[in-house]
Design a protein around this motif. Structure first.
Motif: not given
Length: 241
Positions: A125-129
């Motif tokens: 997962f990335d920080k943007q979700g």
């Protein structure tokens, strides 16, 4: 010395453990076709109904587990423990969401633009979700489904094919600044990198770059290189102009 203690045994091809706040570990049993919670005392409980062959999973702040399911495969002890063919009832792979509290299991994605997912393998997962995931592909007797790199949203609303084909994309990871996504290509023994233009979009290097990515590491598998070839490689490595 490091103290190593066996907490439990009898797991069938365990992969992708996720540590939980209560001290338990949730993992996928690929050959066992289930997601299992292992309590600190070693007891085991099935979580949800992933079915087929759940591989790696990730835990998100929303409290859910996101599972890469390879859709089923045949596993033999010889010549190796790896899958040798799709399972007889194989249809496709999928990305699933499991609520670890209720066991509710939902399939988020089983295809991308009409192209079925073959054998999703790893997810990050990335920080943007959103999340990047690899599809390993399937090996048949005389042909194979190619794998690839994808990006999707956790609500099941969007999936994008980023890189296709890749021979055997396995592990996937992000750099700390999330400007680069890395994929380990198993059968070529190489790690490739792509610059991220924006969440879910990668930059492609021009031909003849393999897969449009940069090869950042590569090894020759010892089992596939003959003694004579290794001698030539050593001679080449030792030569200096």
């Amino acid at each position: 010395m490091v103290d190593i203690r066996i907490v439990t045994s009898g797991l069938e091809f365990p992969e992708g453990p996720v540590w939980m706040a209560d001290g338990s570990v949730i993992l996928g049993e690929i050959k066992g076709s289930k997601v299992t919670r292992v309590a600190p005392d070693g007891s085991k409980t099935e979580i949800g109904k992933a079915g087929r062959r759940p591989e790696r999973r990730r835990y998100r702040p929303d409290g859910a587990l996101y599972v890469c399911n390879n859709g089923g495969a045949v596993y033999q002890t010889t010549p190796s423990f790896l899958s040798t063919a799709p399972a007889p009832d194989y249809k496709n792979g999928s990305i699933q969401r499991i609520d670890p509290k209720t066991g509710e299991t939902r399939t988020l994605y089983s295809e991308c633009n009409g192209h079925k997912l073959s054998a999703p393998n790893d997810i990050v997962f990335d920080k943007q979700g959103g999340f990047y995931f690899t599809d390993l592909g399937k090996r048949y007797a005389h042909h194979r489904d190619n794998g690839g790199l994808y990006y999707a949203l956790p609500d099941g609303s969007s999936i994008t094919e980023l890189v296709y084909p890749i021979i055997t994309p396995n592990g996937v990871g992000l750099s700390p600044d999330e400007k680069t996504v890395y994929v380990a290509d198993t059968e070529t023994s190489r790690v490739y990198a792509w610059d991220i233009a924006s969440p879910g979009k990668v930059k492609h290097e021009p031909f003849p770059s393999a897969y449009g990515g940069r090869c950042v590491a590569g090894l020759y598998p010892a089992s596939s290189v003959s003694t004579a070839s290794r001698s030539r490689l050593r001679a080449i490595s030792a030569w200096r102009p």
